[in-house]
Design a protein around this motif. Structure first.
Motif, PDB file in Angstrom:
ATOM      1  N   MET A 343       0.826  -1.209   0.000  1.00  0.00           N
ATOM      2  CA  MET A 343       0.000   0.000   0.000  1.00  0.00           C
ATOM      3  C   MET A 343       0.859   1.257   0.000  1.00  0.00           C
ATOM      4  SD  MET A 343      -2.910  -1.259   2.716  1.00  0.00           S
ATOM      5  CE  MET A 343      -3.691   0.347   2.807  1.00  0.00           C
ATOM      6  N   VAL A 344       1.955   1.238   0.768  1.00  0.00           N
ATOM      7  CA  VAL A 344       2.825   2.416   0.852  1.00  0.00           C
ATOM      8  C   VAL A 344       3.548   2.646  -0.468  1.00  0.00           C
ATOM      9  CG1 VAL A 344       4.877   3.385   1.957  1.00  0.00           C
ATOM     10  CG2 VAL A 344       3.121   2.271   3.346  1.00  0.00           C
ATOM     11  N   LEU A 349       2.396   8.992  -2.481  1.00  0.00           N
ATOM     12  CA  LEU A 349       3.324   9.723  -1.628  1.00  0.00           C
ATOM     13  C   LEU A 349       4.673   9.892  -2.319  1.00  0.00           C
ATOM     14  CD1 LEU A 349       2.634   7.967   1.812  1.00  0.00           C
ATOM     15  CD2 LEU A 349       1.809  10.204   1.079  1.00  0.00           C
ATOM     16  N   SER A 350       5.370  10.948  -1.946  1.00  0.00           N
ATOM     17  CA  SER A 350       6.709  11.162  -2.474  1.00  0.00           C
ATOM     18  C   SER A 350       7.637  10.049  -1.981  1.00  0.00           C
ATOM     19  CB  SER A 350       7.245  12.516  -2.014  1.00  0.00           C
ATOM     20  OG  SER A 350       7.475  12.494  -0.604  1.00  0.00           O
ATOM     21  N   PRO A 351       8.745   9.798  -2.684  1.00  0.00           N
ATOM     22  CA  PRO A 351       9.691   8.761  -2.224  1.00  0.00           C
ATOM     23  C   PRO A 351      10.169   8.977  -0.793  1.00  0.00           C
ATOM     24  CG  PRO A 351      10.196   9.405  -4.471  1.00  0.00           C
ATOM     25  CD  PRO A 351       9.138  10.352  -3.995  1.00  0.00           C
ATOM     26  N   ASP A 352      10.417  10.238  -0.424  1.00  0.00           N
ATOM     27  CA  ASP A 352      10.865  10.515   0.941  1.00  0.00           C
ATOM     28  C   ASP A 352       9.781  10.152   1.950  1.00  0.00           C
ATOM     29  OD1 ASP A 352      13.280  11.380   0.043  1.00  0.00           O
ATOM     30  OD2 ASP A 352      12.822  13.529   0.204  1.00  0.00           O
ATOM     31  N   ARG A 353       8.536  10.502   1.635  1.00  0.00           N
ATOM     32  CA  ARG A 353       7.443  10.201   2.567  1.00  0.00           C
ATOM     33  C   ARG A 353       7.178   8.700   2.623  1.00  0.00           C
ATOM     34  NH1 ARG A 353       5.738  12.544   7.088  1.00  0.00           N
ATOM     35  NH2 ARG A 353       4.185  11.078   7.863  1.00  0.00           N
ATOM     36  N   GLN A 354       7.323   8.025   1.484  1.00  0.00           N
ATOM     37  CA  GLN A 354       7.182   6.567   1.492  1.00  0.00           C
ATOM     38  C   GLN A 354       8.200   5.934   2.432  1.00  0.00           C
ATOM     39  OE1 GLN A 354       7.167   4.652  -2.313  1.00  0.00           O
ATOM     40  NE2 GLN A 354       5.430   5.847  -3.104  1.00  0.00           N
ATOM     41  N   GLN A 355       9.428   6.450   2.416  1.00  0.00           N
ATOM     42  CA  GLN A 355      10.458   5.892   3.285  1.00  0.00           C
ATOM     43  C   GLN A 355      10.120   6.133   4.750  1.00  0.00           C
ATOM     44  OE1 GLN A 355      13.048   3.900   2.211  1.00  0.00           O
ATOM     45  NE2 GLN A 355      13.034   3.503   4.417  1.00  0.00           N
ATOM     46  N   VAL A 356       9.554   7.309   5.048  1.00  0.00           N
ATOM     47  CA  VAL A 356       9.117   7.587   6.424  1.00  0.00           C
ATOM     48  C   VAL A 356       8.081   6.557   6.861  1.00  0.00           C
ATOM     49  CG1 VAL A 356       7.853   9.210   7.884  1.00  0.00           C
ATOM     50  CG2 VAL A 356       9.641  10.049   6.353  1.00  0.00           C
ATOM     51  N   GLU A 357       7.113   6.278   5.982  1.00  0.00           N
ATOM     52  CA  GLU A 357       6.059   5.317   6.321  1.00  0.00           C
ATOM     53  C   GLU A 357       6.622   3.902   6.461  1.00  0.00           C
ATOM     54  OE1 GLU A 357       2.878   6.164   7.088  1.00  0.00           O
ATOM     55  OE2 GLU A 357       3.698   8.190   6.932  1.00  0.00           O
ATOM     56  N   LEU A 358       7.578   3.547   5.622  1.00  0.00           N
ATOM     57  CA  LEU A 358       8.198   2.220   5.728  1.00  0.00           C
ATOM     58  C   LEU A 358       9.007   2.102   7.016  1.00  0.00           C
ATOM     59  CD1 LEU A 358       9.335   1.641   2.037  1.00  0.00           C
ATOM     60  CD2 LEU A 358       7.416   0.563   3.234  1.00  0.00           C
TER      61      LEU A 358
END
Length: 596
Positions: A343-344, A349-358
């Motif tokens: 889902m993430v 979401l931006s790549p940076d925000r995806q990494q935050v969520e991961l």
């Protein structure tokens, strides 16, 4: 009543403030602005309700949900406090009557939605009134990264411009450093004093179990420990909510669904039934929860893995707001981790925000697979250090770690020899020597084919989860979610680093029983408990308020334990203020001492 302590005791029925409550009250009474981060059940409402009664004028409380403001006003009215609300559920005539009462100075607290407050006409109306303070509840709604985001909240900074001399207080139960900065910026509270309370919830008992027929596991939990008690079950999808609800109802459990796909009227009806009745189990997505003010929720169960520790903390914190023991129960499996990562990574979401969520997902996985106190692990995520709680599953039954170096080496070797191309299911089939599928039959020539038969499929999945939690493995992109080796795996494969893991099969833990209402020791106490609950329900229905607005469970418990003989002794019971002594005192004494 001229002091905060007087109001605390005579109106709200409490003998002492908790934590930072008194400092916050005094700061606000003296005209200061404040940002308050206090855990669910910590008593945030008192922080602005008491100053509202001490200061001249009307306190305006910003609340995001109609049901929340209605129930808070009902509770205050039962306490004898002049309170009202303005929302879209009212007729124009009802709204006009509230406005007239405000002009006559007959109200001390008025709850409004942010949309109404921001209307120029309403702001002009407020400018004509004496105002005691502004309280902005659920202030985390300013954060665009939270599922409770309300864009109107970001405009509430205009209050500082229109009413610069009126003190403002923003309150929330969950806000990390980034969210606190957003609140201060958008609400123009940069100069406000920050009151950051401990995130500890000592009455919560945390338990994590491996997912193995989750519906059956949930049913056993409710039937064995929480029959006819209120609880919340969180699911990852609407379909899952419908499935779990139907299953529980078939088994005789009073369960209701709640998700964004249901008609608005049905959601409102289900929420009101949950808030007002005893023994209702709400099965919901994260669409349910913000502002849930029900104090006697005895358990919160997650049948799917939450996406972050912040979400988990906020959702599990809706249990035990009354301070009595309550349970946070989490049932999860490896497929949950894969689903969230999918889902993430497939989101906008931006790549940076995806990494935050991961990273948050990784922290959630670490919580689930920790060998240490879960309370410690969870609070460490918020930068807080505490002693072991002594109540979670790891504290009550410390896991007996075993040397898993050889099985882990087999798994890592298999991943290496398949070029890190396969997902967990295929790797496990290879280790177990299963060749039913084309994608595993092609690897029959490997030396690792069939070498892992000492563990079951569930056992291997548990190994993989724990290695993911430690960062030794990573998940590749969808759809295969190939398992990837980290650089640290090299020393394990060489035999230079042992690996110790948790037991791979969960036990039927007995410690959970201690979270129940074990204080009812005698038949007479049980009869009194049922008698008081029936009376409370009848009164609540007659007054059209939630049962907890009459008395909390902890108040009923204290009445049974202390058996007060007169009105003076009643005043020393937690939650029994002057108005309730006057209104219900004689009825309570009669119920407590009537002939058996």
């Amino acid at each position: 009543m001229t002091t905060a302590s007087d109001i605390l005791h005579h109106v709200f029925g409490y003998t002492a403030f908790r934590g930072d409550q008194e400092a916050i009250v005094n700061h606000l009474v003296n005209g200061g602005d404040a940002l308050v981060v206090m855990p669910t059940g910590g008593g945030k409402s008192l922080c602005f309700q008491i100053p509202a009664l001490l200061r001249d004028g009307i306190a305006i409380v910003v609340s995001p949900l109609i049901a929340l403001m209605q129930n808070q006003v009902a509770t205050l009215t039962e306490l004898g406090v002049a309170a009202a609300y303005l929302n879209s559920a009212q007729t124009p005539e009802q709204a006009r009557e509230v406005a007239k009462a405000m002009q006559r100075g007959e109200l001390k607290l008025v709850y409004v939605a942010p949309e109404r407050l921001l209307q120029p006409r309403f702001l002009a109306f407020l400018a004509s009134l004496p105002l005691a303070l502004f309280a902005i509840d659920e202030a985390h709604c300013v954060s665009q990264w939270g599922h409770d985001f309300r864009p109107e909240y970001r405009q509430l900074g205009v209050l500082a411009q229109h009413f610069p001399t009126v003190p403002r207080i923003a309150l929330t139960a969950t806000a990390d450093a980034q969210t606190r900065q957003e609140i201060q910026h958008h609400l123009e509270l940069e100069q406000a004093q920050l009151f950051l309370s401990s995130f500890a919830r000592p009455n919560l008992h945390y338990r994590v179990v491996q997912k193995n027929q989750a519906k059956q596991q949930l049913l056993a939990l409710i039937q064995n420990h929480y029959r006819e008690q209120s609880g919340i079950v969180y699911c990852a999808s609407r379909k899952r909510v419908e499935d779990i609800t139907a299953w529980l109802v078939e088994q005789g459990i009073l369960a209701l669904p709640y998700h964004a796909g249901l008609p608005h009227a049905m959601r409102e009806q289900h929420q009101q039934q949950f808030l007002r009745d005893d023994g209702v189990v709400m099965v919901a997505t994260v669409a349910f929860g913000m502002g849930i003010d029900k104090p006697d929720v005895r358990f919160v169960a997650h049948v799917d893995l939450p996406r972050s520790p912040e979400s988990f903390y906020q959702e599990s914190g809706r249990a035990g707001r009354d301070g009595l023991p309550a349970l946070s129960w989490l049932c999860y499996g490896l497929s949950d981790v894969m689903q969230i990562q999918f889902m993430v990574t497939q989101s906008a979401l931006s790549p940076d925000r995806q990494q935050v969520e991961l990273n948050k997902l990784q922290a959630m996985l670490a919580y689930c697979e920790t060998n240490t106190c879960r309370h410690q692990q969870l609070l460490a995520h918020f930068g807080e250090t505490v002693a072991p709680c002594g109540k979670c599953d790891n504290c009550c039954q410390p896991p007996a770690l075993f040397d898993a170096t050889v099985p882990v080496q087999k798994l890592l070797s298999c991943l290496y020899r398949t070029n890190q191309q396969l997902g967990a299911a295929q790797i496990i089939d290879i280790l177990l020597g299963k060749a039913e599928h084309n994608d595993t039959a092609a690897w029959r020539h490997l030396s690792t084919f069939g070498i892992g038969q000492e563990l079951t499929q569930r056992g291997w999945r548990a190994v993989i989860r724990q290695l993911l939690a430690r960062g030794l493995l990573k998940l590749g992109d969808a759809p295969r979610h190939a398992l990837l080796l980290s650089p640290e795996c090299r020393s394990i494969l060489k035999g230079e680093q042992p690996v110790w893991l948790r037991p791979l099969e969960s036990k039927n833990n007995k410690w959970i029983a201690q979270t129940g209402e074990r204080w009812l020791r005698t038949e007479r106490q049980e009869r009194l408990w049922q008698r008081l609950r029936r009376w409370r329900k009848e009164v609540a229905e007659a007054h059209n308020v939630p049962a907890y607005a009459i008395f909390l469970d902890r108040t009923l418990r204290e009445l049974i334990e202390k058996l007060p003989e007169n009105a003076t002794e009643l005043r020393h019971i937690t939650g029994v203020g002057e108005s309730k002594v006057a209104r219900y005192g004689q009825q309570l004494l009669n119920l407590l001492h009537q002939a058996e």
